[in-house]
Design a protein around this motif. Structure first.
Motif, PDB file in Angstrom:
ATOM      1  N   LYS A 143      24.529 -18.957  78.266  1.00 30.70           N
ATOM      2  CA  LYS A 143      23.989 -18.853  79.613  1.00 30.70           C
ATOM      3  C   LYS A 143      25.091 -18.333  80.501  1.00 30.70           C
ATOM      4  N   GLU A 144      24.754 -17.459  81.413  1.00 33.90           N
ATOM      5  CA  GLU A 144      25.747 -17.010  82.375  1.00 33.90           C
ATOM      6  C   GLU A 144      25.039 -16.560  83.641  1.00 33.90           C
ATOM      7  N   GLN A 145      25.808 -16.539  84.727  1.00 32.96           N
ATOM      8  CA  GLN A 145      25.193 -16.171  86.003  1.00 32.96           C
ATOM      9  C   GLN A 145      26.227 -15.613  86.958  1.00 32.96           C
ATOM     10  N   ASN A 146      25.839 -14.582  87.660  1.00 29.91           N
ATOM     11  CA  ASN A 146      26.588 -14.084  88.806  1.00 29.91           C
ATOM     12  C   ASN A 146      25.560 -13.877  89.886  1.00 29.91           C
ATOM     13  N   ILE A 147      25.595 -14.705  90.919  1.00 33.09           N
ATOM     14  CA  ILE A 147      24.574 -14.661  91.948  1.00 33.09           C
ATOM     15  C   ILE A 147      25.050 -13.764  93.069  1.00 33.09           C
ATOM     16  N   LEU A 148      24.285 -12.734  93.391  1.00 31.78           N
ATOM     17  CA  LEU A 148      24.705 -11.746  94.383  1.00 31.78           C
ATOM     18  C   LEU A 148      24.297 -12.163  95.778  1.00 31.78           C
ATOM     19  N   ASP A 152      28.863 -12.407 102.130  1.00 29.21           N
ATOM     20  CA  ASP A 152      27.582 -11.722 101.968  1.00 29.21           C
ATOM     21  C   ASP A 152      27.243 -11.430 100.513  1.00 29.21           C
ATOM     22  N   HIS A 153      28.154 -11.692  99.592  1.00 25.37           N
ATOM     23  CA  HIS A 153      27.836 -11.562  98.167  1.00 25.37           C
ATOM     24  C   HIS A 153      28.784 -12.459  97.373  1.00 25.37           C
ATOM     25  N   ASN A 154      28.424 -12.703  96.144  1.00 28.22           N
ATOM     26  CA  ASN A 154      29.155 -13.655  95.314  1.00 28.22           C
ATOM     27  C   ASN A 154      30.030 -12.925  94.306  1.00 28.22           C
ATOM     28  N   GLU A 155      31.341 -13.148  94.382  1.00 24.51           N
ATOM     29  CA  GLU A 155      32.269 -12.548  93.425  1.00 24.51           C
ATOM     30  C   GLU A 155      32.668 -13.521  92.314  1.00 24.51           C
ATOM     31  N   ASP A 156      32.079 -14.704  92.310  1.00 29.57           N
ATOM     32  CA  ASP A 156      32.299 -15.652  91.213  1.00 29.57           C
ATOM     33  C   ASP A 156      31.354 -15.343  90.053  1.00 29.57           C
ATOM     34  N   SER A 157      31.786 -15.680  88.859  1.00 30.21           N
ATOM     35  CA  SER A 157      30.908 -15.661  87.683  1.00 30.21           C
ATOM     36  C   SER A 157      31.160 -16.919  86.869  1.00 30.21           C
ATOM     37  N   SER A 207      18.620 -30.485  65.953  1.00 34.52           N
ATOM     38  CA  SER A 207      19.299 -31.623  66.562  1.00 34.52           C
ATOM     39  C   SER A 207      20.622 -31.867  65.861  1.00 34.52           C
ATOM     40  N   SER A 208      21.523 -32.603  66.558  1.00 36.22           N
ATOM     41  CA  SER A 208      22.840 -32.888  65.999  1.00 36.22           C
ATOM     42  C   SER A 208      23.283 -34.262  66.445  1.00 36.22           C
ATOM     43  N   LYS A 209      24.224 -34.872  65.695  1.00 33.55           N
ATOM     44  CA  LYS A 209      24.715 -36.206  65.978  1.00 33.55           C
ATOM     45  C   LYS A 209      26.204 -36.169  66.298  1.00 33.55           C
ATOM     46  N   GLY A 210      26.682 -37.218  66.950  1.00 32.79           N
ATOM     47  CA  GLY A 210      28.096 -37.312  67.292  1.00 32.79           C
ATOM     48  C   GLY A 210      28.307 -37.064  68.769  1.00 32.79           C
ATOM     49  N   ILE A 211      29.545 -36.710  69.142  1.00 37.41           N
ATOM     50  CA  ILE A 211      29.834 -36.383  70.537  1.00 37.41           C
ATOM     51  C   ILE A 211      29.381 -34.950  70.800  1.00 37.41           C
ATOM     52  N   PHE A 212      28.476 -34.790  71.744  1.00 30.26           N
ATOM     53  CA  PHE A 212      27.950 -33.474  72.060  1.00 30.26           C
ATOM     54  C   PHE A 212      28.170 -33.166  73.529  1.00 30.26           C
ATOM     55  N   CYS A 213      28.071 -31.873  73.851  1.00 27.34           N
ATOM     56  CA  CYS A 213      28.334 -31.390  75.206  1.00 27.34           C
ATOM     57  C   CYS A 213      27.026 -31.094  75.927  1.00 27.34           C
ATOM     58  N   GLU A 214      26.986 -31.443  77.189  1.00 17.94           N
ATOM     59  CA  GLU A 214      25.935 -30.976  78.082  1.00 17.94           C
ATOM     60  C   GLU A 214      26.607 -30.280  79.259  1.00 17.94           C
ATOM     61  N   VAL A 215      26.020 -29.176  79.709  1.00 19.96           N
ATOM     62  CA  VAL A 215      26.637 -28.354  80.748  1.00 19.96           C
ATOM     63  C   VAL A 215      25.695 -28.227  81.941  1.00 19.96           C
ATOM     64  N   TYR A 216      26.257 -28.427  83.122  1.00 19.78           N
ATOM     65  CA  TYR A 216      25.538 -28.292  84.382  1.00 19.78           C
ATOM     66  C   TYR A 216      26.337 -27.321  85.241  1.00 19.78           C
ATOM     67  N   ALA A 217      25.665 -26.430  85.966  1.00 18.62           N
ATOM     68  CA  ALA A 217      26.400 -25.383  86.661  1.00 18.62           C
ATOM     69  C   ALA A 217      25.794 -25.047  88.011  1.00 18.62           C
ATOM     70  N   VAL A 218      26.651 -24.623  88.903  1.00 18.74           N
ATOM     71  CA  VAL A 218      26.218 -24.149  90.211  1.00 18.74           C
ATOM     72  C   VAL A 218      27.104 -22.985  90.616  1.00 18.74           C
ATOM     73  N   SER A 219      26.509 -21.964  91.228  1.00 22.26           N
ATOM     74  CA  SER A 219      27.282 -20.848  91.768  1.00 22.26           C
ATOM     75  C   SER A 219      26.554 -20.335  93.003  1.00 22.26           C
ATOM     76  N   GLU A 220      27.241 -20.338  94.138  1.00 16.49           N
ATOM     77  CA  GLU A 220      26.611 -19.941  95.390  1.00 16.49           C
ATOM     78  C   GLU A 220      27.500 -19.000  96.184  1.00 16.49           C
TER      79      GLU A 220
END
Length: 284
Positions: free
Chosen positions: A279-284, A39-44, A20-33
């Motif tokens: 964490k990373e994602q490339n959804i095909l 017909d396929h996803n070229e985003d990453s 655990s850690s204290k102070g200002i911390f980051c939380e990350v939420y992501a979507v890729s469609e």
């Protein structure tokens, strides 16, 4: 950390470690469609917490281009290369220098990969990234993906679109309304892998992150479907994961013609468990 990926079968991954850690911390939420048309996803998308500490963050959104599905290769390479360089040199270079060198090396590597494979020749990708370090945010950017800041209820675009139409707008040749509806608005002037040299936008001085701030990184498929006012309303929602579900539903209902991807980063104070590093994602 809550990590949301969406495609036709939506899944949620929520992983935490015991530290655990204290102070200002980051939380990350992501979507890729892929979206309702392509017909396929070229985003990453990708992010990492250097030193396994959620006070620190590297996050990237990339939107690839090229024939024979090479766009998805270029965008994934950009995410991998930018994260790998920044993690490797995290303690050795300032964030601004990290970003500048990471973009230069990623560009050279993608160019070389394209030149060595005829099916990938000329492939390229946008790449918009942030580094959070010691409560300060730094930006690296090339192309027309974007990073926005929501602060005190107001939305600001922090990145500059490297497009022909935006250049025309800045020179006074067209109005803001003409820029947003121009048929050539997606013609890029810069991208990783597509030109001999690049001049990425690097905000190396940084600015202090405040509790309650929200950063929003997205590919052009998002703002093609949603106006800045729409994005502001989404980011004002209390629950970030619900905001991204609404983004996905809205972009799909409006039949956006491109893939769409986003990273939403929130900042809070308190005690939080630290998530896995990457964490990373490339959804095909």
């Amino acid at each position: 950390m809550r990590f949301l990926f969406s495609n036709n079968n939506k899944t949620v991954d929520s992983t935490k470690s015991s530290r655990s850690s204290k102070g200002i911390f980051c939380e990350v939420y992501a979507v890729s469609e892929t979206g309702p048309v392509r017909d396929h996803n070229e985003d990453s998308i990708a992010f990492s917490f250097p030193e396994n500490d959620n006070h620190n963050l590297i996050a990237v959104v990339a939107d690839g281009m090229g024939g024979h599905n090479a766009g998805e290769v270029a965008s994934k390479m950009a995410c991998d290369l930018l994260l790998d360089y920044c993690l490797k040199k995290w303690k050795q270079q300032s964030p601004g220098k990290l970003l500048h060198k990471a973009y230069t090396e990623a560009h050279e590597t993608i160019v070389a990969a394209g030149n060595s494979n005829s099916e990938q020749k000329g492939m390229g990708t946008t790449a918009t990234s942030v580094i959070i370090h010691k409560n300060v945010c730094y930006i690296g950017h090339i192309g027309d993906s974007r990073v926005y800041l929501l602060r005190n209820g107001s939305l600001m675009q922090l990145s500059k679109d490297h497009t022909l139409v935006n250049q025309m707008y800045e020179s006074g040749e067209i109005t803001e309304q003409e820029r947003d509806k121009h048929p050539m608005k997606n013609v890029l002037l810069q991208a990783l892998g597509t030109t001999p040299t690049i001049q990425p936008q690097i905000l190396a001085d940084g600015w202090e992150i405040l509790e309650g701030d929200r950063l929003f990184l997205c590919s052009d498929g998002v703002y093609d479907a949603l106006s800045d006012e729409d994005i502001e309303e989404l980011l004002l929602m209390k629950r970030p994961e619900f905001a991204l579900e609404c983004l996905s539903a809205t972009a799909t209902a409006r039949k956006v013609s491109d893939n769409f991807s986003a990273l939403l980063i929130t900042f809070s104070t308190g005690v939080q468990s630290t998530p896995k590093m990457t964490k990373e994602q490339n959804i095909l």
